[in-house]
Design an enzyme around this catalytic site. Structure first.
Site, short mmCIF file in Angstrom:
data_model
loop_
_atom_site.label_atom_id
_atom_site.label_comp_id
_atom_site.label_asym_id
_atom_site.label_seq_id
_atom_site.Cartn_x
_atom_site.Cartn_y
_atom_site.Cartn_z
N ASP A 1 0.85 -1.18 0.00
CA ASP A 1 0.00 0.00 0.00
C ASP A 1 0.89 1.23 0.00
O ASP A 1 2.10 1.15 0.23
CB ASP A 1 -0.92 -0.01 1.22
CG ASP A 1 -2.22 0.75 0.98
OD1 ASP A 1 -2.25 1.61 0.06
OD2 ASP A 1 -3.21 0.49 1.69
N GLU B 1 -10.17 6.82 4.71
CA GLU B 1 -9.15 6.21 5.57
C GLU B 1 -9.20 6.80 6.98
O GLU B 1 -10.29 6.98 7.55
CB GLU B 1 -7.77 6.35 4.92
CG GLU B 1 -7.69 5.63 3.58
CD GLU B 1 -6.30 5.53 3.02
OE1 GLU B 1 -5.40 5.06 3.75
OE2 GLU B 1 -6.08 5.90 1.86
#
Length: 828
Positions: free
Chosen positions: A325, A523
């Site tokens: 990521d 997020e």
């Protein structure tokens, strides 16, 4: 309220005491990795299988490649930090456009603009002057609810709403539409689906999860991969793209729902619950898997060889590539953005390294030569990259602009029909007293609330930009707001709809529809300490109460990325609909709420909760199967027109704590989320500002005489003074710094500073005097500009100091999403 003010005053006094103290605790030493037993994990079987001819070609290519060419294939920079020429010179294997990245920084870039940009990078990757063998690059994008980074794309409901639809065939069709629109822009790879099983709704990515139930996630994982990649003879043909099952593993089970946090579940639960979707995704042919930021019992997933290699690659038989990521490797103890053999040796095949890719490239070459990274490991990673490229037709395929699926229209009527169906099926009816819904034909409808005519709010995060909170009407050509859909449906049935976000009306309506809820986030910016509504809670409740007092039957529509405690709002409304984040086709809401001209429902509610609904703000984690399971609305709940039912008054919980949106520290005259303002000067104790004039040596603070929603700050030049924004405890903004978020300040300067002014984050200062010109000023400084700062424990969060004179109003202080072209202030 009185108790709440007292609590805030105690917090500010504690903060002032902290700022005058010295010292900090050292971080705890990392624990030993938790043992993993691959034999207890489920096995998986990809339908693709190894092709001997392709494997032989891969072997030939690898033998011809230089070390530098091999390393380049394992790096994925982001377009803002790499040029086509650098792709050529460093043999880069793939490129990503992250949220908020566009061709030439143009948010309104056309499909043609995207194709031309991607074509230039592709041509560089196959330039024979710099490469021994022809290996075209792959292009990836976060297409998580449609092709959501591109203007005019079809935007589907986020996964939390799709989970309520309980319809795998719909999910498969959504995947196919998304793939077609991604293909249209010349891209190869969608960073989707998210197949986390969200188990704590405080998590800011709950809306990216289909359900708290691994059974739904498991079924949907297979369906969405088949839709994106195709199956059988259609597998990765010209109409399909690579899918990415993410984030492996445990991102949905972290302690307290903290994004990028630590999962403390047992190995049995991790394998049974969190991994459920990976078995079916691999079984459907998923070619890529993204590693999670999160940890399992203290070991970062990017460093967990037992799970990445022994479980995923060996036990589950995954033969595609594992991608990291965004800068996820840098969070491993002992690693940096530019140096992390640990992650590569653990099983990460491609580094997601947006910025520091050049240094990482050179460090990897050095590490392979020294043996720190075995050549066999590098060759395995390159083999996996090439295998995926062969399967996707990239190795032998045409250039992006010459592919059959390129430059086709996006956001077409055909595609929007699928999205509108998804909206209808994702709606969950929680209350319908007196059978107020569906609204009868001929009714005069008042449509109110912040979300009524707000496509940005109904599409949520991961929409054009990362956070999705900077979008306006111009960003959604072809989309339909909820109000627009209601107006069209009402007029078709002989009635009318009037928009008034504040609920004002000249003529009393027959019925009101109030649309409210969360504003966009993504997020960690969506992480909460509870499951209360943090945006517009008081305002929405006051609006519903006013309408009720006026005797107007009212329907409440909640836009949210998680189940929320909203019992007071439910009690004030006659009908209540959980719409989650429906996407671009707001008319799908009206399809179910507004009756046809014949008075009959045009569509009944079919949505059922895929997440349990709380009865208190602190009731989390809350999941079906819990020993003490006691939700307000149980998993699977959903009313229908076919079976009318009355909802009794729900219990309400009193609370004096007021929270604002995450990352907002001062706005609209209020310090939010436990933050306050403190003043200080050399030789003087810090003073907490409490809304009245206060002073500490050379600096003063008080209500602004020019703006009732601002704080006036003044320095008299008789020594150095400072003001600080902080909470009682140090703030962890390490994730925000990793995302290159910006410190955003709105100020109004009365008189320019007479000497140097420094803005500090924690202990690190940057000069800003040149930015403080008389009049209104907007400052944006990226957190990485504060070099050397430990962002995991920042105290104070922000500090402004000068030894000269300065007169200014503080209007707003927050963190915002990173932007192209932001530069760090230079030394003065």
């Amino acid at each position: 309220m009185k108790a709440g003010r007292c609590a805030r005053m105690v917090s500010r006094l504690a903060l002032a005491a902290f700022l005058s103290a010295q010292g900090a605790q050292a971080p705890a030493a990392p624990s030993e990795p938790m043992p993993v037993h691959p034999g207890i994990w489920p096995a998986a079987r990809s339908p693709i299988g190894l092709d001997p001819a392709i494997e032989a070609r891969i072997g030939d290519i690898i033998r011809q490649m230089t070390l530098e060419e091999k390393v380049g294939q394992t790096l994925q920079p982001e377009i803002r930090w790499i040029t086509p020429e650098e792709v050529r010179d460093y043999h880069i294997g793939s490129i990503e456009n992250g949220g908020g990245s566009f061709p030439r920084g143009n948010k309104h870039a056309s499909v043609g603009d995207w194709v031309e940009m991607i074509q230039s990078y592709w041509e560089a990757s196959v330039d024979p002057r710099a490469n021994h063998v022809r290996i075209p690059l792959m292009w990836a994008s976060d297409a998580v609810h449609g092709h959501n980074n591109v203007l005019g794309a079809t935007l589907f409901p986020h996964n939390i709403g799709l989970g309520a639809a309980h319809d795998p065939d719909l999910i498969r069709r959504i995947g196919a539409v998304t793939a077609a629109e991604v293909r249209s822009t010349g891209m190869d790879w969608a960073f989707a689906p998210t197949i986390a099983v969200a188990r704590d709704d405080r998590w800011g990515r709950t809306y990216e999860s289909y359900s708290e139930d691994p059974r739904i996630v498991s079924r949907y994982a297979a369906a969405i991969v088949e839709g994106l990649e195709g199956s059988g003879r259609a597998f990765l043909d010209r109409d399909h793209v690579l899918a990415t099952a993410k984030h492996f593993l445990g991102d949905g089970s972290t302690d307290k729902g903290r994004d990028q946090g630590n999962s403390l579940v047992s190995e049995e639960e991790l394998s049974r619950v969190d991994a459920a979707g990976y078995v079916t995704a691999i079984g459907a042919g998923a070619q890529t898997v993204m590693a999670s930021y999160s940890s399992w019992h203290g070991t970062k997933m990017h460093a967990n060889k037992a799970l990445l290699t022994d479980v995923l690659k060996v036990r589950m038989g995954f033969d595609g590539l594992i991608i990291g990521d965004w800068n996820g490797h840098s969070q491993i103890p002992g690693c940096t953005l530019s140096d992390c053999a640990i992650a590569f040796n653990a099983g990460v095949d491609v580094f997601n390294v947006p910025t520091d890719w050049k240094a990482l490239y050179h460090n990897m070459i050095r590490q392979v030569r020294s043996g720190e990274i075995p050549m066999a490991r590098l060759d395995d990673a390159v083999r996996r990259v090439l295998r995926v490229k062969f399967r996707a037709g990239i190795m032998d395929g045409a250039a992006p602009r010459d592919r059959p699926g390129t430059l086709r229209p996006i956001g077409t009527a055909e595609h929007r029909v699928v999205a509108r169906e998804a909206v209808r099926k994702s709606l969950v009816l929680l209350k319908n007293n007196g059978s107020l819904l569906p609204i009868r034909p001929g009714a005069r409808i008042l449509v109110a609330g912040e979300g009524a005519d707000n496509v940005a709010m109904q599409t949520g995060g991961w929409t054009l930009s990362w956070q999705g909170n900077d979008n306006g009407p111009a960003e959604f050509p072809g989309a339909t707001s909820i109000y627009q859909g209601i107006r069209q449906a009402a007029e078709a049935a002989g009635g009318m709809a009037e928009l008034a976000p504040d609920g004002a009306f000249a003529r009393k309506p027959d019925v009101a529809i109030v649309v409210f809820g969360e504003t966009p986030y993504a997020e960690y910016m969506g992480d909460q300490t509870d499951v209360a509504l943090h945006h517009g809670n008081n305002e929405s409740l006051a609006l519903l109460k006013r309408l009720k007092a006026a005797g107007i039957p009212t329907v409440a529509v909640l836009l949210s990325g998680r189940p929320l405690y909203v019992n007071p709002q439910i009690n004030q409304a006659d009908a209540f609909v959980a719409a989650f984040l429906p996407g671009s086709e707001g008319a799908g809401v009206a399809d179910v709420l507004i009756a046809g001209a014949d008075g009959k429902p045009r569509h009944d509610f079919t949505g059922r909760l895929s997440f349990s609904w709380p009865k208190r703000p602190d009731q989390t984690p809350l999941n079906i199967g819990d020993a003490d399971y006691d939700p307000q609305f149980a998993y699977g709940f959903g009313l229908t027109y076919a079976a009318p039912a009355e909802t009794p008054r729900l219990p309400e919980v009193e609370t004096s704590v007021q929270y604002g949106d995450r990352g907002v520290y001062f706005a609209r005259g209020v310090f939010w989320n436990g933050y306050g303002l403190t003043l200080g000067a050399a030789g003087a104790p810090p003073v907490a500002y409490a809304g009245k004039p206060a002073g500490a040596g050379a600096v003063t603070a008080g209500p602004s005489p020019r703006d009732p929603l601002a704080v006036h700050l003044g320095w008299n030049g008789k020594g150095e003074g400072w003001v600080a924004i902080a909470a009682a405890d140090p703030t962890d903004i390490s994730r925000e710094a990793n995302g290159s978020m910006l410190v955003s300040l709105d100020v109004k300067v009365g008189k320019a500073p007479s000497s140097a002014v420094h803005l500090m984050v924690g202990d690190t200062a940057l000069p800003i005097a040149r930015l403080l010109r008389p009049g209104a000023s907007h400052l944006e400084i990226a957190l990485p500009c504060f070099k050397g700062q430990d962002f995991s424990k920042v105290q104070p969060l922000l500090r402004l100091k000068t030894g000269g004179t300065l007169d200014m109003d503080l209007i707003d202080a927050r963190l915002v999403e990173n932007k192209t072209g932001t530069v760090c202030p230079a030394e003065e």
